[in-house]
Design an enzyme around this catalytic site. Structure first.
Site, PDB file in Angstrom:
ATOM      1  N   ASN A 148       1.090  -1.124   0.001  1.00 43.39           N
ATOM      2  CA  ASN A 148      -0.186   0.119  -0.411  1.00 43.39           C
ATOM      3  C   ASN A 148       1.173   1.402   0.163  1.00 43.39           C
ATOM      4  OD1 ASN A 148      -2.117  -1.631  -0.232  1.00 43.39           O
ATOM      5  ND2 ASN A 148      -2.806  -1.191   2.279  1.00 43.39           N
ATOM      6  N   CYS A 196     -10.069  -4.922  -4.934  1.00 43.95           N
ATOM      7  CA  CYS A 196     -11.317  -6.074  -3.621  1.00 43.95           C
ATOM      8  C   CYS A 196     -12.266  -5.812  -3.453  1.00 43.95           C
ATOM      9  CB  CYS A 196     -10.657  -6.065  -2.388  1.00 43.95           C
ATOM     10  SG  CYS A 196      -8.890  -7.944  -2.809  1.00 43.95           S
ATOM     11  N   ASP A 215      -7.132  -4.586   7.240  1.00 46.61           N
ATOM     12  CA  ASP A 215      -6.515  -5.773   6.454  1.00 46.61           C
ATOM     13  C   ASP A 215      -6.004  -7.146   7.158  1.00 46.61           C
ATOM     14  OD1 ASP A 215      -7.667  -3.979   4.309  1.00 46.61           O
ATOM     15  OD2 ASP A 215      -5.397  -3.809   3.898  1.00 46.61           O
TER      16      ASP A 215
HETATM   17  C1  UD1 Z   1      -6.629   1.252   1.810  1.00 46.01           C
HETATM   18  C2  UD1 Z   1      -6.376  -0.154   1.484  1.00 46.01           C
HETATM   19  C3  UD1 Z   1      -7.128  -1.045   1.906  1.00 46.01           C
HETATM   20  C4  UD1 Z   1      -7.437  -1.184   3.225  1.00 46.01           C
HETATM   21  C5  UD1 Z   1      -8.065   0.905   3.276  1.00 46.01           C
HETATM   22  C6  UD1 Z   1      -8.422   0.890   5.160  1.00 46.01           C
HETATM   23  C7  UD1 Z   1      -4.646   0.635  -0.436  1.00 46.01           C
HETATM   24  C8  UD1 Z   1      -4.015   0.417  -1.729  1.00 46.01           C
HETATM   25  N1  UD1 Z   1      -6.025   0.266   0.338  1.00 46.01           N
HETATM   26  O1  UD1 Z   1      -7.925   1.050   0.225  1.00 46.01           O
HETATM   27  O2  UD1 Z   1      -6.037  -2.318   1.657  1.00 46.01           O
HETATM   28  O3  UD1 Z   1      -8.097  -2.357   3.201  1.00 46.01           O
HETATM   29  O4  UD1 Z   1      -7.319   0.800   3.295  1.00 46.01           O
HETATM   30  O5  UD1 Z   1      -7.432   0.873   5.831  1.00 46.01           O
HETATM   31  O6  UD1 Z   1      -3.864   1.149   0.279  1.00 46.01           O
HETATM   32  N2  UD1 Z   1     -14.371   6.211   1.936  1.00 46.01           N
HETATM   33  C9  UD1 Z   1     -15.334   6.807   1.737  1.00 46.01           C
HETATM   34  N3  UD1 Z   1     -15.371   7.494   0.407  1.00 46.01           N
HETATM   35  C10 UD1 Z   1     -13.992   8.149  -0.288  1.00 46.01           C
HETATM   36  C11 UD1 Z   1     -13.344   7.380  -0.157  1.00 46.01           C
HETATM   37  C12 UD1 Z   1     -13.264   6.213   1.178  1.00 46.01           C
HETATM   38  O7  UD1 Z   1     -16.338   6.878   2.000  1.00 46.01           O
HETATM   39  O8  UD1 Z   1     -13.106   9.435  -0.910  1.00 46.01           O
HETATM   40  C13 UD1 Z   1     -14.787   4.905   2.984  1.00 46.01           C
HETATM   41  C14 UD1 Z   1     -14.502   4.332   2.076  1.00 46.01           C
HETATM   42  O9  UD1 Z   1     -15.781   3.065   1.632  1.00 46.01           O
HETATM   43  C15 UD1 Z   1     -14.309   2.966   4.088  1.00 46.01           C
HETATM   44  C16 UD1 Z   1     -13.184   3.913   4.168  1.00 46.01           C
HETATM   45  O10 UD1 Z   1     -13.836   5.047   4.075  1.00 46.01           O
HETATM   46  O11 UD1 Z   1     -15.585   2.559   4.231  1.00 46.01           O
HETATM   47  C17 UD1 Z   1     -12.088   3.131   3.992  1.00 46.01           C
HETATM   48  O12 UD1 Z   1     -11.666   3.154   2.595  1.00 46.01           O
HETATM   49  P1  UD1 Z   1     -10.152   3.929   2.677  1.00 46.01           P
HETATM   50  O13 UD1 Z   1      -8.996   4.321   3.748  1.00 46.01           O
HETATM   51  O14 UD1 Z   1      -9.568   4.751   1.154  1.00 46.01           O
HETATM   52  O15 UD1 Z   1      -9.366   2.558   2.012  1.00 46.01           O
HETATM   53  P2  UD1 Z   1      -8.914   2.503   0.321  1.00 46.01           P
HETATM   54  O16 UD1 Z   1      -8.136   3.909   0.681  1.00 46.01           O
HETATM   55  O17 UD1 Z   1      -9.744   2.188  -0.872  1.00 46.01           O
END
Ligand code: UD1
Length: 465
Positions: free
Chosen positions: A59, A153, A341
């Site tokens: 990540n 995923c 994770d």
């Molecule tokens: C990253 C990791 C993933 C991990 C996750 C949480 C990478 C490539 N992936 O995913 O492995 O499981 O962090 O630790 O680094 N959300 C919103 N709006 C947004 C963005 C997120 O509502 O614009 C919500 C998501 O639906 C989720 C939460 O915020 O419920 C956390 O998501 P986020 O931390 O953004 O995950 P990723 O960055 O996609």
């Protein structure tokens, strides 16, 4: 010729100075389909012992690679994990016109000098979630970006509204049409960005876009994961001015120019945690090397509650078991909470513990899809929405199962290692997105695990026959 996942092949060439170099080239092939036919076959019941070395963090690497677009000079990244998400990020860089050279299997030199392309095509971006980092990096460099909506995923709803909110705050117009995200700004201006949810991706994307914006950007309610600190350290080593990464307020003073750098990717705390749980599940004794013990604290503390011994050293942890495993409750949360994770792996371990454990998923909507597969191996788990109740049965039995996502796949590997009999795991391309040389590393610690590839021709014959 040595090949890497996702269709990137390495060609050994000679550098001017005479040192060996590996230059990337693209392969037009059916690599994706080939991958889908591979499986892991595990003969379970062997106690893991010895040493396992952890690779660089997936990540972090998938954000650091696009970050190189922000600078016009070559950058060298060390400790880069050999996983298909990294190959895909490198492939996108290459397709966009960057020069990408593998100096050795874990070191890559990338130059985005003179790059003019601000578009990441659908075929590449759809394959992984982290392709969204090209949005922030391209916007930061060109004030415009065109990237396909990201894949990744299937963990439930995965919106990018907070990423877009950050880009808008910096002055960009955002438009989503026909599956593409379009960003455009006359110029980027530093701003106050309050994230409504704690998002790793939105925090890192805001950093990428703000680093060359004019003036001061303050990101509030920022995520605090180790890879966020790693991105800040990397950008600072290129001349950026970022403070507060690792806390919930990050301040970025925009700079006009970033220069080349050499940087080593932080160790992967989720890979390390996976090996720690694998050691515990097999009643083993393993030294997990190349880690930052501080990053593992949420995992270490839960393992100790379950009855697992964890000794911490400077850059390694010894995980060993000398008594029964006992129940506990877990709720996943953003860092420094227990990482989502690691939830599937820990749930698997708790099927082997005495008593009833309750696991609450606090980040993703749908992160218990793997439970059906664990049930096939004898686990007693009931799921209601975001809560799973695990009745520890103390044993699992080998079965044919399918990985439905990356960490689900890691959980099935652990289950297979601990189970009595043979486990065959299909759809391992999910696992290879995030674990470097997994079978090899586990074999070094005494596991009986093989990767079995079925030639495409055999499958075609079977289908047509
Ligand atoms: C990253 C990791 C993933 C991990 C996750 C949480 C990478 C490539 N992936 O995913 O492995 O499981 O962090 O630790 O680094 N959300 C919103 N709006 C947004 C963005 C997120 O509502 O614009 C919500 C998501 O639906 C989720 C939460 O915020 O419920 C956390 O998501 P986020 O931390 O953004 O995950 P990723 O960055 O996609």
């Amino acid at each position: 010729m040595k090949s890497r996942g996702c269709g990137v092949q390495l060609r050994r060439t000679k550098e001017r100075m005479g040192a060996p170099l590996c230059a990337l080239r693209m392969v037009r092939s059916d690599e994706g389909e080939n991958n889908k036919l591979d499986k892991f076959v595990i003969k379970g019941g062997r106690r893991l012992s010895g040493e396992i070395e952890v690779s660089g963090a997936k990540n972090a690497a998938v954000a650091l690679i696009p970050a190189i677009l922000l600078c016009d000079e070559p950058c060298v990244l060390e400790n880069v994990p050999d996983i298909s998400d990294v190959s895909m990020s490198l492939r996108i860089m290459y397709e966009m016109g960057a020069k990408v050279e593998m100096l050795d299997p874990t070191t890559v030199r990338i130059s985005a000098e003179g790059l003019k392309n601000f578009c990441v095509p659908y075929e590449s971006a759809r394959r992984m979630r982290a392709s969204y980092y090209f949005l922030g990096a391209l916007l930061g460099r060109f004030c415009k970006a065109r990237v396909s909506m990201p894949g990744g995923c299937p963990l439930g709803d995965r919106p990018i509204d907070q990423h877009l909110k950050a880009f808008s705050a910096l002055g960009a117009k955002c438009n989503i049409e026909h599956g593409m995200v379009d960003l455009f700004a006359e110029k980027l201006t530093g701003s106050q960005i309050y994230l409504d949810v704690v998002s790793v991706g939105a925090t890192m994307n805001a950093m990428l876009a703000a680093v060359r914006a004019e003036g001061l950007t303050v990101i509030e309610n920022a995520a605090k994961e180790p890879h966020i600190v790693d991105l800040a350290n990397f950008l600072n080593s290129m001349g950026a001015d970022i403070m507060g990464a690792g806390t919930d307020v990050i301040k970025i003073r925009g700079v006009k120019h970033l220069h080349g750098t050499t940087y080593s990717v932080v160790p992967d705390q989720i890979e390390a945690g996976t090996f720690m749980v694998a050691a515990a599940a097999t009643g083993g004794d393993v030294l997990v090397k190349n880690v930052i013990p501080k990053h593992l604290e949420p995992i270490t503390s839960k393992l100790r509650k379950i009855g697992v011994n964890v000794d911490e050293y400077d850059d390694s942890v010894r995980v060993w078991v000398d008594g029964p495993l006992v129940r506990t409750n877990i709720k996943t949360m953003p860092h420094p909470g227990f990482p989502t994770d690691m939830q599937p792996q820990m749930t698997t371990l708790l099927t082997l513990a005495e008593g009833t454990s309750i696991i609450t998923e606090g980040v993703w909507e749908q992160r218990f899809r793997y439970v059906d597969e664990l049930r096939r191996m004898g686990a007693d788990i009931s799921v209601d929405g975001k809560v799973a109740v695990v009745e520890g049965t103390g044993k699992l039995t080998g079965a044919p199962v399918k990985a439905c996502d990356l960490r689900a796949g890691a959980a099935l590997i652990i289950a297979g290692l601990a189970a009595k009999g043979i486990t065959e795991i299909e759809d391992i391309y999910h696992i290879e997105r995030g674990y470097s040389n997994l079978a090899e590393k586990l074999r070094q610690a005494g596991a009986d695990i093989e990767k079995v590839s079925t030639p495409v021709a055999t499958i075609r014959e079977a289908v047509s026959g």
